[in-house]
Enzyme design. Structure first.
Site: not given
Lengths: 510, 144
Positions: A173, A197, A250, A306, A410
């Site tokens: 996202f 996707k 993730s 990230c 995180e």
């Protein structure tokens, strides 16, 4: 910035919001075999603008049959597409690149609307995506093999790089436009066919991208789009027609779901995962340059990337330097204007969804419970006239140690944890103690210190006086340890290798 | 609310606004002083090219990895207001035009300084514009 937007850019003492490109509520479809088609799933999820909370789209939750249809189309298209010359394939990408440039501003605004990031960041994301398309247009050279004459008398050996078939990506996202372009251009340039996707939270930029793919005239089935959540992903991982999967997200999903399932089904995988990035500051660092970089690294994209800074480590016992630097950081962080990213003076947008904000709030609570000192509390903010639901201002914790949850996990939000290290050895040890190995940066004016850091730190992307060590399209987006699962990374030559098989031919002609 | 230019996008937008206003001004001067119509129209056309040049540099160089949203030295748009042409003679209008050129040059210099921390290619582009705008100042002086 299109030429027609000049009047919108007027800066006066009123709130000026750039025109929204999405009007009403879009009902998203899949793009399979060159046609826009309904999903087999009847259930949908709302896509919401996190700054205004307005519903902007409905996206299907997706169905295995959607992916099966896309795989069939991509498999059918593959034999013809791989026989299309690399130069012709590159020309399709050149056309796409031109269309992306023509629609640059709209694409940026769509990213802001569905994600919340500010318009400068959104345009930056679009630019980085386009750079990958540009890079892939060099495929006639990038895909060349190599050869050796007379490996034995009259016998030659040649290495040829060949496409494998159908590849797919499962995109995140947080960079809804860019991430699929880390992979797709290289996949189709090398002669493979593809399925994207997108994240169900931010599917609109990929829809716009796919509209331009369609306009560019790619043959049906070469590039397909399937929306959805768990079921389409499961089918991508298990369908024998899919030769490889690229993933960004993730560590939990990347390692335990994507990597394990895809490899157990014999697929190639590149899973770029979570991070806990350390930014190390030595007392000799240039304060002005350092602070500007830190601001963007920790609070840019509202901390949702990230490569975002997470732990700030001051090296040495120069308390005055640390206090001065932190003082400037707090002053700047406190002055950040929050709001809707399409309002041009806004410097930080909301988190992408309410549950993401709740997750960050949980970490702030955890930091307090474990004894860290919250010297800037992002829970107190003003984002008028927008609803507070997804907004959160920068938070700064001091007195953090590596045993604390906020220093290890995180957070994916605008939270800075400040730690101290006696010397560079201890700082490098801190970085290397993390289970993650995505990025780390050092701020110093000493070359020897920088070299030592880049040599010893176990991370894939290193910044020297750079807060966000984001590799360009012609370099791989690296990552180590729990930040990456697979062998070959996205972007650059790694991507070319990921999407091709090396075939060796040994030949003798009588 | 005192509005300042904090983000790269705002700085680019304000520059575009200044160039547009400047071009409109030269359009008006071309009508009022037909003896210098060609020169004023040329200056107006240049304004549009200067605007496009900066926007292109921004579009081609923008990346979220640099500090696009966090300028440490915000600019105040009120410091760069252009004057209307209300003179009663060519000489008065040219004086106004010269002051406006100096204002745009000052904005470009400040933007170059500020955007050095924002986006790598922008300072050079603004600096190049300053060199070109100084030639415009010479041209305006030659018309007096």
């Amino acid at each position: 910035m299109d030429s027609g937007s000049a009047k919108e850019l007027k800066v006066v003492d009123v709130m000026v919001v750039l025109e929204e490109p999405i009007k009403g509520v879009i009902e998203l479809k899949n793009y399979i075999d060159g046609e826009w088609v309904e999903s087999e799933a009847s259930e949908t999820r709302d896509v919401v603008n996190p700054a205004t909370l307005k519903k902007i789209a409905k996206v299907p939750v997706g169905h295995r049959e959607d992916v099966k249809a896309a795989v069939d189309a991509a498999k059918d298209a593959f034999p013809r597409w791989r026989r299309t010359t690399p130069l012709s394939r590159a020309r399709y990408l050149m056309t796409l690149k031109q269309l992306l440039e023509e629609n640059f501003e709209e694409l940026g605004r769509v990213v802001t609307m569905e994600h919340g990031k500010i318009i400068d960041e959104a345009r930056g994301e679009v630019r980085r995506g386009i750079e990958n398309v540009e890079m892939a247009t060099g495929i006639p050279s990038l895909m060349m093999g190599y050869n050796a004459e007379d490996i034995s008398r009259g016998i030659d050996e040649v290495l040829i790089k060949q496409p494998l078939g159908v590849f797919a990506c499962v995109a995140p996202f947080n960079f809804p436009f860019m991430v699929s372009l880390w992979f797709m251009p290289y996949a189709v340039a090398t002669g493979n066919t593809y399925i994207i996707k997108p994240s169900p939270w931010t599917p609109l930029s990929t829809m716009k991208l796919t509209e331009l793919i369609d306009e560019a005239g790619f043959p049906p089935g070469v590039i397909n789009l399937v929306n959805g959540e768990v079921e389409p992903v499961s089918e991508i991982l298990e369908n024998p027609g899919v030769k490889g999967v690229s993933f960004v997200g993730s560590t939990k999903i990347g390692r335990d779901v994507i990597y394990r399932n895809a490899t157990s089904h014999g697929k190639r995988v590149q899973a770029q995962c979570g991070a806990k990035n350390f930014l190390v500051v030595t007392p000799d660092a240039d304060v002005e340059l350092t602070v500007s970089s830190l601001m963007s690294s920790f609070f840019g994209n509202t901390g949702q990337r990230c490569l975002a800074g997470a732990n700030l480590v001051f090296v040495g016992d120069d308390q005055g330097f640390m206090e001065k630097t932190l003082g400037v950081i707090k002053e700047r962080a406190g002055a950040i204007k929050m709001g809707y990213g399409l309002e041009e003076g806004v410097q930080m947008g909301p988190l992408q969804a309410e549950h993401r904000k709740k997750r960050v709030l949980g970490y702030i609570e955890s930091g307090l419970k474990e004894g860290a000192t919250l010297t800037m509390d992002g829970r107190e903010f003003n984002c008028d006239p927008y609803p507070e639901t997804c907004f959160l201002a920068p938070s700064i914790f001091e007195g953090v140690n590596l045993d604390m949850t906020i220093a290890r996990e995180e957070i994916f939000g605008p939270v800075m944890s400040v730690l101290t290290a006696e010397d560079l050895d201890e700082a490098i040890g801190m970085v290397n103690s993390s289970s993650y190995g995505n990025a780390a940066s050092i701020f110093t004016t000493k070359g020897g210190t920088a070299r030592r850091f880049q040599y010893d730190v176990e991370c894939g992307n290193i910044g020297v006086n750079i807060g966000t060590a984001a590799p360009m399209a012609f370099f791989p987006f690296s990552g180590m340890k729990d930040s990456f699962f697979g062998d070959l990374h996205g972007q650059g030559k790694d991507a070319v290798d990921f999407f091709t098989e090396n075939k060796v031919v040994i030949q003798r002609w009588p | 609310m005192a509005l300042v230019l904090r983000t790269t996008s705002q700085i680019i937008g304000h520059h575009a606004e200044l160039e547009k206003k400047s071009a409109e001004g030269y359009g008006a001067l071309a009508e009022r002083h037909p003896e210098h119509q060609d020169a004023f129209n040329r200056l107006g056309d240049e304004n549009h090219r200067h605007r496009a040049r900066v926007e292109r540099a921004y579009r081609l160089g923008v990346t979220d990895a640099f500090e696009v949203g966090f300028t440490p030295n915000p600019l105040d748009p009120g410091d760069y207001a252009l004057e209307e042409f209300t003179g009663e003679s060519l000489s008065e209008d040219l004086d106004t035009a010269l002051r406006n050129e100096e204002t745009v040059i000052r904005f470009c210099l400040d933007a170059a300084k500020t955007s050095g921390k924002l986006l790598p290619d922008l300072p050079d582009t603004f600096d190049q514009l300053v060199r070109r705008k100084r030639k415009r100042v010479e041209l305006l002086r030659s018309l007096t």
